[in-house]
Design an enzyme around this catalytic site. Structure first.
Site, mmCIF file in Angstrom:
data_model
loop_
_atom_site.group_PDB
_atom_site.id
_atom_site.type_symbol
_atom_site.label_atom_id
_atom_site.label_comp_id
_atom_site.label_asym_id
_atom_site.label_seq_id
_atom_site.Cartn_x
_atom_site.Cartn_y
_atom_site.Cartn_z
ATOM 1 N N ALA A 26 0.837 -1.202 0.000
ATOM 2 C CA ALA A 26 0.000 0.000 0.000
ATOM 3 C C ALA A 26 0.867 1.245 0.000
ATOM 4 O O ALA A 26 1.381 1.657 1.040
ATOM 5 C CB ALA A 26 -0.921 -0.022 1.218
ATOM 6 N N PRO A 52 11.670 -2.210 -11.140
ATOM 7 C CA PRO A 52 11.908 -2.924 -12.406
ATOM 8 C C PRO A 52 11.197 -4.275 -12.448
ATOM 9 O O PRO A 52 10.599 -4.633 -13.472
ATOM 10 C CB PRO A 52 13.428 -3.080 -12.447
ATOM 11 C CG PRO A 52 13.942 -1.909 -11.677
ATOM 12 C CD PRO A 52 12.928 -1.701 -10.569
ATOM 13 N N GLU A 85 8.460 -5.215 -10.763
ATOM 14 C CA GLU A 85 7.013 -5.007 -10.857
ATOM 15 C C GLU A 85 6.629 -4.621 -12.289
ATOM 16 O O GLU A 85 5.651 -5.121 -12.853
ATOM 17 C CB GLU A 85 6.600 -3.908 -9.873
ATOM 18 C CG GLU A 85 5.099 -3.712 -9.816
ATOM 19 C CD GLU A 85 4.677 -2.720 -8.737
ATOM 20 O OE1 GLU A 85 5.498 -2.373 -7.862
ATOM 21 O OE2 GLU A 85 3.512 -2.290 -8.792
HETATM 22 C C1 LIG Z 1 -6.515 -1.423 -10.535
HETATM 23 C C2 LIG Z 1 -5.431 -0.674 -9.789
HETATM 24 C C3 LIG Z 1 -4.583 -1.388 -8.931
HETATM 25 C C4 LIG Z 1 -3.603 -0.718 -8.208
HETATM 26 N N1 LIG Z 1 -2.846 -1.395 -7.281
HETATM 27 C C5 LIG Z 1 -2.038 -0.701 -6.436
HETATM 28 C C6 LIG Z 1 -1.380 -1.357 -5.343
HETATM 29 O O1 LIG Z 1 -1.486 -2.569 -5.158
HETATM 30 N N2 LIG Z 1 -0.638 -0.600 -4.489
HETATM 31 C C7 LIG Z 1 -0.483 0.747 -4.641
HETATM 32 O O2 LIG Z 1 0.185 1.367 -3.838
HETATM 33 N N3 LIG Z 1 -1.093 1.396 -5.678
HETATM 34 C C8 LIG Z 1 -1.859 0.712 -6.554
HETATM 35 N N4 LIG Z 1 -2.497 1.358 -7.595
HETATM 36 C C9 LIG Z 1 -2.292 2.792 -7.768
HETATM 37 C C10 LIG Z 1 -1.512 3.181 -9.012
HETATM 38 O O3 LIG Z 1 -0.173 2.805 -8.901
HETATM 39 C C11 LIG Z 1 -1.713 4.695 -9.233
HETATM 40 O O4 LIG Z 1 -3.047 4.857 -9.666
HETATM 41 C C12 LIG Z 1 -0.753 5.279 -10.252
HETATM 42 O O5 LIG Z 1 0.558 5.288 -9.739
HETATM 43 C C13 LIG Z 1 -1.136 6.710 -10.654
HETATM 44 O O6 LIG Z 1 -1.359 7.490 -9.520
HETATM 45 P P1 LIG Z 1 -2.727 8.354 -9.419
HETATM 46 O O7 LIG Z 1 -3.854 7.455 -9.714
HETATM 47 O O8 LIG Z 1 -2.728 9.082 -8.130
HETATM 48 O O9 LIG Z 1 -2.617 9.377 -10.600
HETATM 49 P P2 LIG Z 1 -1.813 10.854 -10.604
HETATM 50 O O10 LIG Z 1 -0.559 10.677 -9.882
HETATM 51 O O11 LIG Z 1 -2.820 11.833 -10.089
HETATM 52 O O12 LIG Z 1 -1.589 11.028 -12.088
HETATM 53 C C14 LIG Z 1 -2.644 11.245 -13.037
HETATM 54 C C15 LIG Z 1 -2.052 11.323 -14.411
HETATM 55 O O13 LIG Z 1 -1.253 12.489 -14.475
HETATM 56 C C16 LIG Z 1 -0.151 12.292 -15.295
HETATM 57 N N5 LIG Z 1 1.091 12.637 -14.563
HETATM 58 C C17 LIG Z 1 1.349 12.486 -13.245
HETATM 59 N N6 LIG Z 1 2.584 12.911 -12.953
HETATM 60 C C18 LIG Z 1 3.125 13.340 -14.109
HETATM 61 C C19 LIG Z 1 4.389 13.888 -14.479
HETATM 62 N N7 LIG Z 1 5.372 14.084 -13.578
HETATM 63 N N8 LIG Z 1 4.595 14.216 -15.765
HETATM 64 C C20 LIG Z 1 3.629 14.027 -16.694
HETATM 65 N N9 LIG Z 1 2.432 13.517 -16.407
HETATM 66 C C21 LIG Z 1 2.167 13.183 -15.144
HETATM 67 C C22 LIG Z 1 -0.185 10.840 -15.753
HETATM 68 O O14 LIG Z 1 -0.798 10.773 -17.023
HETATM 69 C C23 LIG Z 1 -1.092 10.175 -14.758
HETATM 70 O O15 LIG Z 1 -1.693 9.046 -15.321
HETATM 71 C C24 LIG Z 1 -3.448 0.692 -8.376
HETATM 72 C C25 LIG Z 1 -4.280 1.383 -9.252
HETATM 73 C C26 LIG Z 1 -5.267 0.722 -9.947
HETATM 74 C C27 LIG Z 1 -6.178 1.531 -10.834
#
Ligand SMILES: Cc1cc2nc3c(=O)[nH]c(=O)nc-3n(C[C@H](O)[C@H](O)[C@H](O)COP(=O)(O)OP(=O)(O)OC[C@H]3O[C@@H](n4cnc5c(N)ncnc54)[C@H](O)[C@@H]3O)c2cc1C
Length: 386
Positions: free
Chosen positions: A128, A249, A251
């Site tokens: 998490a 890497p 993952e």
């Molecule tokens: C089905 C599912 C399973 C998951 N499983 C896990 C899990 O087991 N553990 C866990 O910890 N998380 C998990 N996640 C979370 C996942 O890793 C995050 O959703 C992902 O890292 C994106 O973060 P966010 O959703 O907050 O999007 P944000 O960080 O808000 O980003 C939104 C969008 O903004 C853009 N963006 C963000 N930063 C930048 C940048 N620097 N430059 C350019 N564009 C940018 C990208 O297009 C991004 O897609 C899961 C998510 C889903 C949907």
């Protein structure tokens, strides 16, 4: 796997493991998918059955109850799961991610305490990191832990956590508050394993309703004054961020393996369909557009396979770097989504019907470009290394 191509890393032993895995998924999992999709998680008994067959945590050494395999065993199981089950079962997080954190950063005592049950499937793992206000930017997490004697007290809200409903052992990323040392880096992230059964102040939200991957267990988790023994910390205080980055890497490789299998499967399904389906008095496959689209998709699938095989071998030899793993993650998931879009188009209206695997694969694929590090973040990582 494409029928006219064999990966060089494949051996008879790995093929035998694949055969066991495929038969198991076909027999025990495929018929359960409608039920699991409805309830939005995979039954616990399935984990135990998979454990009995040796399909969990293949990299765990024998001294901790595992089969003492390597990443190739994990990839072989992942490939079969991707082929038979589409997406849904959180074994890649359990076996490919959480296990490795414990093996690599946990103490011997922690390995002895948790790994044998993870191999058996009686202890399900999750990690998490993500919070409502911090996903891509892991350093921005607001979750905190403070030390109180022999315990940490955790206050954090995590979201989108794979295996969230069923996990017994959750590695939680938090920042440590240190009242005795205000100069300590407030951004230092620490990993603490929460044993769900014994944790007061821990609660799970309902399974989140996604547009695809319905059987996958994805949940919010709440830690409010959640007390955990200090002995559950994984690695040193403040060592969490480098640990998270070091594990990325692997993952990303696993996500990319899934992308390639789904790409290959989409091409196979669409070839079969277009050769059967008649339009204007002849098979749809005989239309030049269909032939050209499928020729392009098959080429992409082959290039994807060659690239993933390169990454798999590099990782097995301990030389898969962050940049290449990021290249694999963004490009292969992008190819997966592109090919699935083309294939759905060739299925016509049937490609939009849930009962057709191609439609479910299309919906399942979209998130591949988002999780495991959004593809834009992958491009940042690559660009930084250029
Ligand atoms: C089905 C599912 C399973 C998951 N499983 C896990 C899990 O087991 N553990 C866990 O910890 N998380 C998990 N996640 C979370 C996942 O890793 C995050 O959703 C992902 O890292 C994106 O973060 P966010 O959703 O907050 O999007 P944000 O960080 O808000 O980003 C939104 C969008 O903004 C853009 N963006 C963000 N930063 C930048 C940048 N620097 N430059 C350019 N564009 C940018 C990208 O297009 C991004 O897609 C899961 C998510 C889903 C949907």
């Amino acid at each position: 796997m494409a029928t006219d191509y064999a990966s060089e890393w494949m051996t008879d032993e790995l093929q035998a493991l694949r055969d066991v895995a495929r038969r198991f998924f076909e027999r025990e999992a495929a018929p359960q998918m409608p039920k699991w999709s409805e309830q939005r998680f995979v039954d616990r008994e399935f984990w135990v059955k998979a454990g009995r067959l040796g399909l969990l945590c293949p990299t765990v050494p024998e001294e901790y109850g595992g089969p003492g395999g390597n990443i190739l065993h994990q990839v072989a199981i992942t490939e079969e799961q991707s082929h038979v089950l589409e997406k849904g079962w959180g074994n890649n997080v359990h076996s490919g991610v959480v296990t490795d954190y414990i093996l690599r950063y946990g103490s011997k005592e922690q390995c002895q305490r948790w790994l044998p049950s993870m191999v058996e499937g009686t202890l399900i793992g999750a990690i998490a990191m993500t919070e409502p206000g911090a996903g891509s930017d892991v350093r921005a997490i607001a979750g905190r832990a403070r030390r109180d004697g022999d315990e940490y007290v955790i206050d954090a809200t995590k979201t989108f956590i794979t295996n969230g409903q069923t996990a017994d052992l959750i590695i939680v990323a938090v920042k440590l508050e240190n009242p005795r040392d205000p100069a300590a880096d407030p951004r230092a992230i620490t990993l603490i394993a929460v044993e769900a059964d014994n944790a007061g102040g821990f609660a799970r939200g309902a399974p989140l309703r996604k547009i695809g991957q319905h059987a996958a267990d994805t949940s919010e988790l709440f830690f409010h004054g959640c007390r955990v023994p200090v002995g559950n910390r994984i690695g040193d205080e403040g060592s969490g961020f480098p640990a998270l980055m070091n594990q990325m890497p692997q993952e990303r490789l696993i996500l990319a393996v899934n992308a390639v299998v789904q790409t290959e499967k989409a091409v196979q399904l669409t070839l079969a369909y277009t050769k059967e389906r008649k339009v204007f008095g002849k098979p749809l496959f005989d239309q030049q557009n269909t032939r050209f689209v499928l020729a392009e998709c098959a080429t992409l699938a082959r290039a994807a396979r060659l690239f993933i095989d390169h990454c798999i071998v590099a990782h097995a030899q301990g030389r898969l770097d962050n940049k290449t793993a990021a290249m694999a993650k963004w490009w292969l998931t992008d190819v997966q989504c592109h090919v699935l879009d083309e294939c759905v188009q060739l299925f016509g209206g049937y490609g939009y019907m849930e009962e057709y695997p191609i439609a479910r694969m299309y919906a399942d694929s979209r998130v591949q470009k988002i999780y495991g590090g959004a593809n834009e973040i992958m491009k940042e990582i690559i660009a930084r290394a250029l």
